[in-house]
Motif scaffolding. Structure first.
Motif, PDB file in Angstrom:
ATOM      1  N   ALA A  72      -4.232   0.776   2.791  1.00  0.00           N
ATOM      2  CA  ALA A  72      -4.915  -0.121   1.868  1.00  0.00           C
ATOM      3  C   ALA A  72      -4.711  -1.575   2.293  1.00  0.00           C
ATOM      4  O   ALA A  72      -3.636  -1.964   2.761  1.00  0.00           O
ATOM      5  N   ASP A 121      -6.848  -5.796   1.734  1.00  0.00           N
ATOM      6  CA  ASP A 121      -7.764  -6.555   0.892  1.00  0.00           C
ATOM      7  C   ASP A 121      -9.220  -6.349   1.283  1.00  0.00           C
ATOM      8  O   ASP A 121     -10.130  -6.603   0.482  1.00  0.00           O
ATOM      9  N   THR A 122      -9.457  -5.909   2.529  1.00  0.00           N
ATOM     10  CA  THR A 122     -10.813  -5.588   2.969  1.00  0.00           C
ATOM     11  C   THR A 122     -10.803  -4.229   3.663  1.00  0.00           C
ATOM     12  O   THR A 122      -9.771  -3.796   4.186  1.00  0.00           O
ATOM     13  N   ARG A 123     -11.953  -3.583   3.701  1.00  0.00           N
ATOM     14  CA  ARG A 123     -12.060  -2.292   4.383  1.00  0.00           C
ATOM     15  C   ARG A 123     -11.796  -2.452   5.879  1.00  0.00           C
ATOM     16  O   ARG A 123     -11.173  -1.587   6.506  1.00  0.00           O
ATOM     17  N   THR A 133      -9.988  -0.763   0.468  1.00  0.00           N
ATOM     18  CA  THR A 133      -9.452  -1.647  -0.563  1.00  0.00           C
ATOM     19  C   THR A 133      -8.763  -0.826  -1.650  1.00  0.00           C
ATOM     20  O   THR A 133      -8.800   0.409  -1.637  1.00  0.00           O
ATOM     21  N   ARG A 134      -8.183  -1.522  -2.605  1.00  0.00           N
ATOM     22  CA  ARG A 134      -7.551  -0.823  -3.736  1.00  0.00           C
ATOM     23  C   ARG A 134      -8.540   0.093  -4.434  1.00  0.00           C
ATOM     24  O   ARG A 134      -8.209   1.245  -4.769  1.00  0.00           O
ATOM     25  N   LEU A 190      -0.924  -1.928  -3.186  1.00  0.00           N
ATOM     26  CA  LEU A 190      -2.298  -1.658  -3.603  1.00  0.00           C
ATOM     27  C   LEU A 190      -2.456  -0.204  -4.040  1.00  0.00           C
ATOM     28  O   LEU A 190      -3.182   0.095  -5.000  1.00  0.00           O
TER      29      LEU A 190
END
Length: 332
Positions: free
Chosen positions: A223, A225-227, A282-283, A320
């Motif tokens: 996980a 903040d971005t894929r 992401t989360r 996350l």
């Protein structure tokens, strides 16, 4: 409500050291505790330059001193490598040091190749098919019921939470017969997951330990903040899987952009199969992946693993994942 726990293979990275890996393990266990993880497990592997948890009971003691209340233990101890009395003494000691917190997951695989297994045991006369007998002998030492004629010290009267681990149907059958909790290694060997869970639940016999079936399954999370960042982080674990399955294991490598797309078809197929119980993104992506897996399997607990090269990125990944799990609880 599905509980969530963390499996840490205590990876040794390229450019890193065993000492650094063990320091990271203690930090990660404390971080997991603060994030609400239920357990923190390490696993017994031998002769592998990329894993620092061979002395499993010692590592558990190390992380125990870095934490306060999270359950800590082995996922697992490969019982054919050791006499049950030795394991009773080790985990009896851990139970005395950290009462009410120790888990003892038991597996019948060697956790090594034949050459390393010979170095561990000096002979290979021990038979993995004797695993059920060894589990019962180990229970006897903890119960101090006199059946062995030996009092394990430490060990007698200790109450570690015993689990049966597996990646096939054998462990499911044994856990059901003994009335023990069962953990399936779907994070790297997903083939028999659904059938094993069905057998375990169908054949479960209540015991003084457990009144009804309790199942856990392994699940990989990467996980960020971005894929795009999550996919990059996952490439270190992907490289490890390909290296292991092609006979070239080693230390964890730094992430490689576009690694999955660079693989030949046969290696990509190995990777996609081995890591099918995974969520990358992401989360919210991870939350959807976990929710689908839990809906499919109905497991009581997830054993998450997040093998990421950079320690701070790994801390963020499991944070996350914890947020994803907590969001699922609130929505339930």
């Amino acid at each position: 409500m599905t509980l969530y726990s963390l499996l840490d293979l205590v990876p040794v990275t390229e450019g890193g050291s065993v000492a650094q890996s063990l320091a990271h393990a203690a930090d990660l266990a404390a971080h997991a505790e603060a994030l609400g993880f239920h357990r923190y497990w390490v696993a017994e592997h031998h002769g592998m330059t990329g894993i620092a948890s061979a002395a499993t009971a010692v590592v558990i003691a190390h992380v125990g001193h870095a934490t306060k209340h999270i359950r800590i233990g082995a996922g697992g101890i490969m019982l054919p490598n050791s006499a049950p009395l030795q394991i009773a003494e080790q985990f009896g000691t851990l139970d005395a040091l950290f009462p009410g917190r120790i888990d003892l997951g038991l597996g019948r695989a060697p956790g090594s190749d034949q050459r390393v297994a010979h170095a561990l045991r000096r002979n290979l006369n021990s038979d993995a098919n004797e695993f059920p007998r060894d589990v019962v002998e180990l229970q006897s030492y903890f119960a101090d019921d006199g059946r062995t004629g030996i009092t394990a010290t430490p060990g007698a009267g200790a109450k570690p939470e015993m689990w049966i681990l597996g990646s096939s149907l054998f462990g499911a059958q044994l856990a059901a017969m003994l009335g023990l909790p069962y953990a399936f290694a779907s994070h790297f060997a997903p083939d028999a997951l659904d059938q094993a869970l069905d057998i375990y639940r169908r054949d479960f016999r209540p015991s003084p330990t457990l009144a009804k079936p309790y199942a856990m399954a392994g699940f990989n999370v990467f996980a960020a903040d971005t894929r795009e960042e999550a996919e990059l982080l996952a490439s270190s674990q992907q490289q490890q899987f390909v290296a292991l399955r092609t006979g070239n294991p080693g230390r964890m490598k730094p992430p490689v952009p576009g690694y999955r797309a660079s693989l030949p078809p046969q290696h990509a197929a190995i990777l996609d199969h081995a890591l099918s119980a995974s969520a990358i993104g992401t989360r919210d992506d991870v939350a959807r992946g976990i929710a689908a897996f839990v809906a499919r399997t109905g497991v009581d607990e997830l054993m998450l693993t997040s093998a990421v090269y950079d320690h701070q990125a790994r801390r963020h990944s499991i944070a996350l994942a914890a947020e994803a799990m907590q969001g699922m609880k609130l929505a339930a």
